[in-house]
Design an enzyme around this catalytic site. Structure first.
Site, PDB file in Angstrom:
ATOM      1  N   ASN A  22       0.844  -1.211   0.000  1.00  0.00           N
ATOM      2  CA  ASN A  22       0.000   0.000   0.000  1.00  0.00           C
ATOM      3  C   ASN A  22       0.869   1.247   0.000  1.00  0.00           C
ATOM      4  O   ASN A  22       0.567   2.217  -0.697  1.00  0.00           O
ATOM      5  CB  ASN A  22      -0.943   0.002   1.205  1.00  0.00           C
ATOM      6  N   ASN A 115      -6.863   4.611   8.196  1.00  0.00           N
ATOM      7  CA  ASN A 115      -6.377   3.231   8.149  1.00  0.00           C
ATOM      8  C   ASN A 115      -7.045   2.511   6.982  1.00  0.00           C
ATOM      9  O   ASN A 115      -8.115   2.913   6.528  1.00  0.00           O
ATOM     10  CB  ASN A 115      -6.754   2.524   9.466  1.00  0.00           C
ATOM     11  N   HIS A 117      -8.371  -1.379   5.923  1.00  0.00           N
ATOM     12  CA  HIS A 117      -8.659  -2.673   6.542  1.00  0.00           C
ATOM     13  C   HIS A 117      -9.138  -3.648   5.464  1.00  0.00           C
ATOM     14  O   HIS A 117      -9.959  -3.286   4.627  1.00  0.00           O
ATOM     15  CB  HIS A 117      -9.737  -2.499   7.620  1.00  0.00           C
ATOM     16  N   GLU A 182      -7.311  -2.388  -2.400  1.00  0.00           N
ATOM     17  CA  GLU A 182      -6.676  -1.426  -1.480  1.00  0.00           C
ATOM     18  C   GLU A 182      -5.806  -0.433  -2.250  1.00  0.00           C
ATOM     19  O   GLU A 182      -5.816   0.761  -1.971  1.00  0.00           O
ATOM     20  CB  GLU A 182      -5.831  -2.164  -0.443  1.00  0.00           C
TER      21      GLU A 182
END
Ligand code: GRF
Length: 213
Positions: A22, A115, A117, A182
């Protein structure tokens, strides 16, 4: 002296513990100009995190704060808070950072910490999401970007992307599919913040002044 472009760009600190794919997607989005932001530092709690090498390759400063060297969680958090503060970022991006942050540090940076997840929250908070999705025979899975609040994996949702779960999927194939989601949605959500379109107001996420449902 910072240049003019430094001043207008959103300064990101990325927190990692591992591979940093990421982080890489975020760096690439900054480099391509898709994301008007700059990763100014990467902090890991693991000295062996591969993401640190990715950061160094891009000339980004790296820091390791090993949680094992602190007596308490709150000592670790205080140290991390001081380091982050000294770098003065606009946004703190947790990208596979495998430590739970306590209420003090979360409260201090509230609205400036996000964040990602690997599930469609509020479903499957916590660990091992892909295996749990498979054992439930769930038909849909995905990834969520959310603001970090004191409740684990429960902060206001910013952006989600789903994938269909196929009968031949394994935890590994799901991990790959979700990871690809993501890499799309994290840079996008960060770009909203960088453009000052995204905000956390009274425990709700707002985009362009409208609450995100
Ligand atoms: C991602 O799946 C993220 O959702 C989770 O940890 C993983 C980190 O992957 N919190 P990477 O280190 O960015 O490759």
């Amino acid at each position: 002296m910072p240049s003019t472009s430094d001043k207008i760009q959103c300064r990101l600190i990325v927190l990692i513990s591992g591979n940093g794919t990421n982080l890489q997607a975020i760096i690439d989005a900054c480099d391509s100009g898709m994301l008007q932001a700059r990763v100014v530092a990467v902090i890991s709690n693991e000295a062996s995190a591969a993401g640190l090498i990715r950061a160094s390759k891009h000339g980004i400063s790296t820091h390791v704060i090993d949680h094992r060297t602190f007596k308490t969680r709150s000592d670790f958090d205080s140290n991390l808070m001081r380091l982050i503060d000294s770098i003065n970022p606009d946004l703190i991006v947790m990208a596979g950072f495998m430590r739970i942050l306590g209420p003090k540090i979360v409260g201090y940076f509230l609205g400036r910490i996000i964040n990602i997840h690997p599930s469609l929250l509020p479903d499957y908070p916590g660990l091992n999401t892909h295996t749990r999705v498979l054992s439930d025979n769930a038909k849909e899975h995905g990834a969520t970007v959310h603001f970090v609040t004191a409740r684990l994996d429960a902060g206001p949702i910013i952006l989600q992307k789903s994938v269909a779960v196929q009968s031949n999927d394994t935890a590994d194939t799901l991990a790959t599919k979700v990871r690809n989601c993501e890499h799309e949605i994290y840079p996008e959500a960060i770009s909203w913040f960088a453009q000052k379109r995204l905000a956390l107001i009274r425990d709700k996420a707002y985009l362009d002044g409208n609450p995100l449902s």
